[in-house]
Design a protein around this motif. Structure first.
Motif, PDB file in Angstrom:
ATOM      1  N   ASP A 448       5.081 -17.016  -6.423  1.00 40.40           N
ATOM      2  CA  ASP A 448       4.874 -17.176  -7.872  1.00 40.40           C
ATOM      3  C   ASP A 448       5.805 -16.256  -8.655  1.00 40.40           C
ATOM      4  N   GLU A 449       6.113 -15.110  -8.049  1.00 44.16           N
ATOM      5  CA  GLU A 449       6.981 -14.127  -8.720  1.00 44.16           C
ATOM      6  C   GLU A 449       8.456 -14.358  -8.420  1.00 44.16           C
ATOM      7  N   GLY A 450       8.760 -15.413  -7.668  1.00 45.26           N
ATOM      8  CA  GLY A 450      10.166 -15.763  -7.453  1.00 45.26           C
ATOM      9  C   GLY A 450      10.743 -15.359  -6.117  1.00 45.26           C
ATOM     10  N   PHE A 451       9.904 -15.055  -5.136  1.00 46.42           N
ATOM     11  CA  PHE A 451      10.435 -14.700  -3.819  1.00 46.42           C
ATOM     12  C   PHE A 451      11.283 -15.857  -3.277  1.00 46.42           C
ATOM     13  N   ALA A 452      12.391 -15.523  -2.614  1.00 43.66           N
ATOM     14  CA  ALA A 452      13.255 -16.534  -1.995  1.00 43.66           C
ATOM     15  C   ALA A 452      13.756 -15.986  -0.667  1.00 43.66           C
ATOM     16  N   PHE A 453      13.884 -16.867   0.319  1.00 43.71           N
ATOM     17  CA  PHE A 453      14.431 -16.450   1.608  1.00 43.71           C
ATOM     18  C   PHE A 453      15.897 -16.065   1.425  1.00 43.71           C
ATOM     19  N   ASP A 454      16.318 -15.024   2.155  1.00 45.35           N
ATOM     20  CA  ASP A 454      17.698 -14.558   2.044  1.00 45.35           C
ATOM     21  C   ASP A 454      18.681 -15.659   2.407  1.00 45.35           C
ATOM     22  N   THR A 455      18.407 -16.354   3.516  1.00 48.06           N
ATOM     23  CA  THR A 455      19.327 -17.353   4.038  1.00 48.06           C
ATOM     24  C   THR A 455      18.795 -18.741   3.756  1.00 48.06           C
ATOM     25  N   PRO A 456      19.533 -19.591   3.058  1.00 48.80           N
ATOM     26  CA  PRO A 456      19.053 -20.952   2.802  1.00 48.80           C
ATOM     27  C   PRO A 456      18.803 -21.688   4.106  1.00 48.80           C
ATOM     28  N   ALA A 457      17.765 -22.519   4.136  1.00 47.44           N
ATOM     29  CA  ALA A 457      17.401 -23.244   5.353  1.00 47.44           C
ATOM     30  C   ALA A 457      18.259 -24.484   5.492  1.00 47.44           C
ATOM     31  N   GLU A 458      19.510 -24.292   5.890  1.00 49.17           N
ATOM     32  CA  GLU A 458      20.441 -25.395   6.029  1.00 49.17           C
ATOM     33  C   GLU A 458      20.291 -26.096   7.371  1.00 49.17           C
ATOM     34  N   HIS A 459      19.713 -25.416   8.337  1.00 47.20           N
ATOM     35  CA  HIS A 459      19.570 -25.971   9.667  1.00 47.20           C
ATOM     36  C   HIS A 459      18.104 -26.095  10.023  1.00 47.20           C
ATOM     37  N   PRO A 460      17.777 -26.962  10.972  1.00 46.18           N
ATOM     38  CA  PRO A 460      16.393 -27.034  11.426  1.00 46.18           C
ATOM     39  C   PRO A 460      15.946 -25.684  11.949  1.00 46.18           C
ATOM     40  N   ALA A 461      14.687 -25.384  11.751  1.00 41.81           N
ATOM     41  CA  ALA A 461      14.173 -24.098  12.225  1.00 41.81           C
ATOM     42  C   ALA A 461      13.696 -24.260  13.650  1.00 41.81           C
ATOM     43  N   ASP A 462      12.421 -24.193  13.901  1.00 40.20           N
ATOM     44  CA  ASP A 462      11.966 -24.164  15.284  1.00 40.20           C
ATOM     45  C   ASP A 462      11.021 -25.319  15.562  1.00 40.20           C
ATOM     46  N   ASN A 463      11.195 -25.903  16.737  1.00 42.34           N
ATOM     47  CA  ASN A 463      10.298 -26.950  17.218  1.00 42.34           C
ATOM     48  C   ASN A 463       9.329 -26.305  18.181  1.00 42.34           C
ATOM     49  N   ASP A 464       8.334 -25.573  17.596  1.00 37.20           N
ATOM     50  CA  ASP A 464       7.532 -24.693  18.445  1.00 37.20           C
ATOM     51  C   ASP A 464       6.163 -25.262  18.809  1.00 37.20           C
ATOM     52  N   GLY A 465       5.967 -26.548  18.538  1.00 40.65           N
ATOM     53  CA  GLY A 465       4.692 -27.109  18.932  1.00 40.65           C
ATOM     54  C   GLY A 465       3.554 -26.635  18.064  1.00 40.65           C
TER      55      GLY A 465
END
Length: 469
Positions: A448-465
């Motif tokens: 709500d206060e504007g937090f953003a991940f440092d690295t844009p999620a340009e790639h798939p993350a994890d297929n961890d089940g």
């Protein structure tokens, strides 16, 4: 306090016999009697008497006063004058020799007895005091801290060798000089150079046992730690015992140690990052996932009130939470379709494998346990242990929320990103049942206060089940 031996110096035989007789009647041993100063010196050297009874007027070249002075200097023996003469000039000469008493002829036994006992007591007390002073002075000379004794006028009355070395001045150049004429002290945070007495009085009652200051003197300046004690029964009559510890070497060593620790911390973090990258190298879709989870988890932990130390531990766990995936075949990690039940079971081994890898590392935080539990859920539906509620570490509860949000926000091989809104709705819905309510609340507030991940999620993350869609 009966003496073991008495030397009587009297040139009149009748008087000498009378005094010796009186001494024995008083319980003292028979004295050794000599008529002159020269013989008194020889007898004192041989007998080492406990006390000398000395007639002032003697035969020979030396009178009793000259003899007494030599006895005092050579043998430190107390002298009582026996005299019938009390002329002012004679009395002034006699006082210089520091006699321990006078008995004026004719005298009675009681007067002689009191004078001898008082002389013996006074001499014993002075000898004990002198020995204590010598021991004290030797102690001050031997310690490594600079010690100066400064009287109420600010005059240095004593300085040990360490003080001379610190100020680059000899004892002759320091003692009997005003402290302010050879040095000044500037307490850190106090812009006014202070003399020791005013400095101690100013900081009295603060509870501080020592002060950090800069010592300025003719040869330069250096950081010092001050310990000082005011002597005397009132500030107006107070002197100061000043102890200065040269902090130059200690500060240099501290700076070197801090640098070494910073370097060690840097190498440690680089090692952790290398381990994190190692697990991601096998699957390009996971690049940056652990770093993003670590950043969000740290922010959540701080928002929930965890201290800096615990937040650092959560960061380490976040960077390593998927390290166990190096055990999972790459074809499962990168499969562009929903995993089968067998494949999901293999995927779900990664928290246990991560724990096995990290448990032998002596982290100052429960990193291995946090990694093991980061897929546990409050209702017991998680894995690998099926833990519930308070059985799950607080660090793992925080990491679980961060992991779910980042995983849903990122792309997967088998589906595109579900978006931040969907991810936040997931944890909001599961707050208190699947996920820690405090961690969820903190996470929602951050975004709500504007937090953003440092690295844009340009790639798939994890297929961890994960059970999250």
């Amino acid at each position: 306090m009966t003496p073991r031996s008495i030397l009587l110096v009297e040139d009149e035989p009748v008087v000498a016999f009378d005094v010796a007789h009186r001494l024995q009647l008083l319980g003292y041993p028979a004295p050794s009697t000599v008529p002159s100063g020269e013989e008194a010196l020889r007898a004192a050297a041989a007998l080492r008497p406990d006390i000398v009874l000395m007639d002032i007027m003697l035969e020979g070249e030396m009178d009793g006063i000259e003899t007494a002075a030599l006895l005092h200097d050579r043998f430190d023996v107390p002298v009582i004058y026996l005299t019938g003469l009390m002329e002012p000039s004679l009395l002034e000469r006699a006082k210089i020799t520091g006699p321990f008493g006078y008995v004026v002829k004719p005298f009675d036994d009681r007067e002689l007895h009191i004078c001898i006992e008082m002389a013996l007591y006074k001499h014993a007390a002075e000898r004990e005091r002198t020995e204590r002073e010598q021991l004290f002075a030797a102690t001050l000379r031997s310690i490594r801290e600079a010690v100066m004794i400064i009287d109420r006028q600010g005059v240095i009355t004593f300085c040990n060798p360490a003080a001379q070395e610190l100020l680059h001045l000899s004892a002759a150049q320091l003692e009997q000089r005003m402290f302010a004429s050879v040095a000044s002290l500037m307490v850190e945070g106090d812009a006014t150079a202070s003399d020791p007495r005013r400095l101690v009085l100013r900081h009295a009652g603060t509870g501080r046992r020592s002060l950090n200051a800069i010592l300025q003197h003719a040869s330069g300046h250096c950081p010092v730690e001050i310990s000082a004690t005011v002597t005397g029964d009132s500030p107006d009559r107070a002197g100061t015992v000043l102890v200065l510890r040269d902090m130059t070497t200690r500060r240099r060593d501290k700076a070197s140690l801090t640098k070494a620790l910073d370097e060690l911390q840097r190498v440690f973090e680089q090692t952790v990052m290398a381990l994190a990258v190692t697990s991601e190298k096998r699957d390009p879709y996971t690049a940056g996932h652990q770093q993003r989870v670590a950043r969000l988890a740290c922010a959540i932990a701080a928002r929930t009130g965890m201290d800096v130390h615990r937040c650092q531990g959560i960061r380490m766990a976040g960077l390593l939470h998927d390290i166990g995936k190096i055990y999972v075949p790459s074809e499962i990690l990168t499969k562009p379709a929903t995993l089968s039940a067998i494949e999901q079971n293999i995927m779900r081994t990664h928290p246990r494998v991560g724990f096995d890898i990290l448990k032998g590392v002596d982290f100052p935080w429960p990193v291995a346990q946090t990694v093991l539990q980061h897929h546990e859920r409050l209702d017991g539906s998680g894995y690998p242990l099926g833990l519930c509620k308070d059985d799950i570490l607080p660090e793992s509860r925080v990491l679980a929320v961060a992991d779910v949000v980042e995983a849903m926000f990122s792309h997967r091989p088998y589906r595109p990103s579900l978006g931040l809104t969907h991810a936040l709705d997931e944890i909001r819905t599961g707050a208190g049942t699947l996920y820690c309510a405090d961690a969820v609340r903190a996470c929602l507030e951050l975004f709500d206060e504007g937090f953003a991940f440092d690295t844009p999620a340009e790639h798939p993350a994890d297929n961890d089940g994960d059970l999250t869609p």
